[in-house]
Enzyme design. Structure first.
Site, PDB file in Angstrom:
ATOM      1  CD  GLU A 298      -2.776  -7.140   3.405  1.00  0.00           C
ATOM      2  OE1 GLU A 298      -2.486  -5.939   3.228  1.00  0.00           O
ATOM      3  OE2 GLU A 298      -3.440  -7.553   4.366  1.00  0.00           O
TER       4      GLU A 298
ATOM      5  CD  GLU B 219       1.486  -5.366   5.644  1.00  0.00           C
ATOM      6  OE1 GLU B 219       2.360  -6.272   5.753  1.00  0.00           O
ATOM      7  OE2 GLU B 219       0.679  -5.314   4.711  1.00  0.00           O
TER       8      GLU B 219
ATOM      9  N   GLY C 150       0.450  -4.748   1.172  1.00  0.00           N
ATOM     10  CA  GLY C 150      -0.810  -4.723   0.427  1.00  0.00           C
ATOM     11  C   GLY C 150      -0.700  -5.381  -0.944  1.00  0.00           C
TER      12      GLY C 150
ATOM     13  CB  ALA D  92      -0.870  -0.033   1.235  1.00  0.00           C
TER      14      ALA D  92
HETATM   15  N1  DAK Z   1       4.684   2.998  -0.785  1.00  0.00           N
HETATM   16  C1  DAK Z   1       5.102   4.141  -1.375  1.00  0.00           C
HETATM   17  N2  DAK Z   1       6.202   4.248  -2.114  1.00  0.00           N
HETATM   18  C2  DAK Z   1       6.936   3.150  -2.281  1.00  0.00           C
HETATM   19  C3  DAK Z   1       6.580   1.896  -1.711  1.00  0.00           C
HETATM   20  C4  DAK Z   1       5.387   1.850  -0.930  1.00  0.00           C
HETATM   21  N3  DAK Z   1       4.938   0.711  -0.378  1.00  0.00           N
HETATM   22  N4  DAK Z   1       7.527   0.998  -2.036  1.00  0.00           N
HETATM   23  C5  DAK Z   1       8.438   1.637  -2.796  1.00  0.00           C
HETATM   24  N5  DAK Z   1       8.081   2.928  -2.957  1.00  0.00           N
HETATM   25  C6  DAK Z   1       8.786   3.981  -3.692  1.00  0.00           C
HETATM   26  C7  DAK Z   1      10.022   4.428  -2.949  1.00  0.00           C
HETATM   27  O1  DAK Z   1       9.663   5.377  -1.953  1.00  0.00           O
HETATM   28  C8  DAK Z   1      10.834   5.027  -4.066  1.00  0.00           C
HETATM   29  O2  DAK Z   1      10.285   6.300  -4.369  1.00  0.00           O
HETATM   30  P1  DAK Z   1      11.256   7.594  -4.502  1.00  0.00           P
HETATM   31  O3  DAK Z   1      11.976   7.664  -3.219  1.00  0.00           O
HETATM   32  O4  DAK Z   1      12.128   7.264  -5.675  1.00  0.00           O
HETATM   33  O5  DAK Z   1      10.291   8.706  -4.755  1.00  0.00           O
HETATM   34  C9  DAK Z   1      10.521   4.115  -5.242  1.00  0.00           C
HETATM   35  O6  DAK Z   1       9.293   3.439  -4.915  1.00  0.00           O
HETATM   36  C10 DAK Z   1      11.577   3.065  -5.512  1.00  0.00           C
HETATM   37  O7  DAK Z   1      11.806   2.379  -4.291  1.00  0.00           O
HETATM   38  P2  DAK Z   1      13.276   2.155  -3.682  1.00  0.00           P
HETATM   39  O8  DAK Z   1      14.184   3.237  -4.084  1.00  0.00           O
HETATM   40  O9  DAK Z   1      13.093   1.893  -2.221  1.00  0.00           O
HETATM   41  O10 DAK Z   1      13.703   0.810  -4.437  1.00  0.00           O
HETATM   42  P3  DAK Z   1      14.732  -0.291  -3.936  1.00  0.00           P
HETATM   43  O11 DAK Z   1      14.987  -1.174  -5.083  1.00  0.00           O
HETATM   44  O12 DAK Z   1      15.900   0.322  -3.248  1.00  0.00           O
HETATM   45  O13 DAK Z   1      13.917  -1.145  -2.829  1.00  0.00           O
HETATM   46  C11 DAK Z   1      11.991  -2.265  -1.918  1.00  0.00           C
HETATM   47  C12 DAK Z   1      12.832  -1.909  -3.200  1.00  0.00           C
HETATM   48  C13 DAK Z   1      10.704  -2.956  -2.390  1.00  0.00           C
HETATM   49  C14 DAK Z   1      12.802  -3.241  -1.068  1.00  0.00           C
HETATM   50  C15 DAK Z   1      11.709  -0.958  -1.140  1.00  0.00           C
HETATM   51  O14 DAK Z   1      11.118  -0.016  -2.052  1.00  0.00           O
HETATM   52  C16 DAK Z   1      10.765  -1.150  -0.001  1.00  0.00           C
HETATM   53  O15 DAK Z   1      11.134  -1.667   1.050  1.00  0.00           O
HETATM   54  N6  DAK Z   1       9.507  -0.676  -0.167  1.00  0.00           N
HETATM   55  C17 DAK Z   1       8.531  -0.705   0.873  1.00  0.00           C
HETATM   56  C18 DAK Z   1       8.047  -2.128   1.062  1.00  0.00           C
HETATM   57  C19 DAK Z   1       7.039  -2.182   2.152  1.00  0.00           C
HETATM   58  O16 DAK Z   1       7.314  -1.959   3.325  1.00  0.00           O
HETATM   59  N7  DAK Z   1       5.828  -2.519   1.759  1.00  0.00           N
HETATM   60  C20 DAK Z   1       4.759  -2.681   2.661  1.00  0.00           C
HETATM   61  C21 DAK Z   1       4.124  -1.349   2.804  1.00  0.00           C
HETATM   62  S1  DAK Z   1       2.990  -1.368   4.118  1.00  0.00           S
HETATM   63  C22 DAK Z   1      -4.229  -0.742   5.152  1.00  0.00           C
HETATM   64  C23 DAK Z   1      -4.122  -2.028   4.838  1.00  0.00           C
HETATM   65  C24 DAK Z   1      -2.947  -2.518   4.417  1.00  0.00           C
HETATM   66  C25 DAK Z   1      -1.858  -1.713   4.369  1.00  0.00           C
HETATM   67  C26 DAK Z   1      -1.969  -0.396   4.705  1.00  0.00           C
HETATM   68  C27 DAK Z   1      -3.156   0.107   5.104  1.00  0.00           C
HETATM   69  N8  DAK Z   1      -5.459  -0.259   5.604  1.00  0.00           N
HETATM   70  C28 DAK Z   1      -6.458  -1.247   5.804  1.00  0.00           C
HETATM   71  C29 DAK Z   1      -5.719   1.058   5.834  1.00  0.00           C
HETATM   72  C30 DAK Z   1      -0.647  -2.257   3.918  1.00  0.00           C
HETATM   73  C31 DAK Z   1       0.474  -1.683   4.216  1.00  0.00           C
HETATM   74  C32 DAK Z   1       1.625  -1.929   3.427  1.00  0.00           C
HETATM   75  O17 DAK Z   1       1.567  -2.482   2.363  1.00  0.00           O
END
Ligand code: DAK
Length: 264
Positions: free
Chosen positions: A123, A143, A120, A74
């Site tokens: 999910e 998460e 997400g 997400a």
């Molecule tokens: N959200 C927003 N931007 C994201 C993102 C994300 N989940 N994942 C990557 N990006 C963006 C990065 O910020 C970066 O943007 P800029 O800084 O260039 O503007 C761009 O994508 C490229 O990412 P990286 O530079 O980080 O790329 P790398 O190859 O170095 O790393 C990575 C790839 C996948 C390991 C890394 O990007 C990463 O760790 N990303 C986050 C992964 C993560 O934690 N995903 C889970 C997010 S939490 C909800 C229900 C569910 C959820 C939320 C609310 N409700 C019911 C309300 C779920 C939550 C989640 O999914």
């Protein structure tokens, strides 16, 4: 094969593969690793509503643009300042518009996982009926490292797919696993090379065309009900209701007449 993509909003692409009667939805925010924001969710919902009405389309593939990510989660930047109430509303709306809509969709939905499927993003793949991933895919639920829990259905769907023990481990440790391990624990159905991903997925969706659409819809409903207390009855009701369909008559007649069935 018609390769012309239609744009839905600013971040979703769509095309029909006429040969297999499959709709392909591609999430296209490549620079943000296809992170899911409200706009992406609404655009996919819009595509699904059209697909639902289109009798020529028998199944759906959901994939991500580029080679790096299916969906990296997400969009963290969108929900970072949310209050408890806003988070609850986002969860309910997202589930209604996308995650539950896919899980309960009347046509089979297959996730073609072309890279990271995190948070997400995983999910989203879990709400699909079948998952196929490239060797390079990485899957996980980070998460808890962000101080939240998976909120788009993973705490409910993951244990039903891979069992409670593996689901607990994935959620509590937040570890990211590779495609081979995901295959071993039953999280994905197939592992393929990246140039085979769409062709292998289409070869599976093509098989749905040998089946009755009403039977598939009620098979999805019955399997989805498998943990409900009246699951056995739901299966019997679904089974019986198919006896009223023209496609049941066609399937039986085709068998008796030793010919290929021609479902409507
Ligand atoms: N959200 C927003 N931007 C994201 C993102 C994300 N989940 N994942 C990557 N990006 C963006 C990065 O910020 C970066 O943007 P800029 O800084 O260039 O503007 C761009 O994508 C490229 O990412 P990286 O530079 O980080 O790329 P790398 O190859 O170095 O790393 C990575 C790839 C996948 C390991 C890394 O990007 C990463 O760790 N990303 C986050 C992964 C993560 O934690 N995903 C889970 C997010 S939490 C909800 C229900 C569910 C959820 C939320 C609310 N409700 C019911 C309300 C779920 C939550 C989640 O999914």
């Amino acid at each position: 094969m018609n390769e012309k993509w239609l744009k839905i909003g600013d971040s979703v692409l769509y095309r029909d593969d006429l040969e297999t009667s499959t709709a392909i939805i591609k999430i296209s925010r490549e620079k943000q690793l296809n992170a899911l924001n409200s706009s992406v969710i609404s655009c996919i919902e819009q595509a699904l509503s059209e697909i639902e009405k289109n009798k020529k389309i028998r199944s759906v593939i959901v994939t991500g643009a580029g080679e790096k990510a299916f969906v990296a989660g997400a969009d963290i930047k969108e929900f970072q300042h949310f209050s408890e109430n806003e988070a609850y509303n986002l969860s309910r709306t997202g589930k209604e518009k996308l995650f539950n809509k896919i899980a309960n969709f009347s046509k089979p939905v297959v996730a073609a996982i072309n890279g990271y499927a995190l948070g997400g993003g995983l999910e989203l793949a879990l709400s699909c009926h079948i998952r196929i991933a490239v060797k390079e895919a990485r899957l996980g639920l980070p998460e808890c490292t962000l101080g939240i829990i998976p909120g788009y259905g993973a705490t409910q769907r993951l244990p039903k797919i891979i069992g409670k023990g593996f689901a607990m481990e994935m959620i509590l440790t937040a570890k990211i696993i590779d495609a081979d391990y995901a295959y071993k624990i039953g999280l994905i159905n197939h592992v393929v090379s990246s140039d085979e991903l769409i062709s292998k997925t289409l070869s599976i969706t093509k098989l749905f065309n040998n089946t009755s659409p009403e039977a598939l819809s009620l098979a999805i409903n019955s399997v989805n009900s498998c943990f409900l207390s009246d699951a056995d009855n739901i299966e019997s009701r679904n089974f019986a209701s198919l006896f009223n369909t023209d496609n049941f008559k066609e399937g039986i007649n085709a068998f008796i007449e030793k010919r290929k069935s021609n479902f409507d």
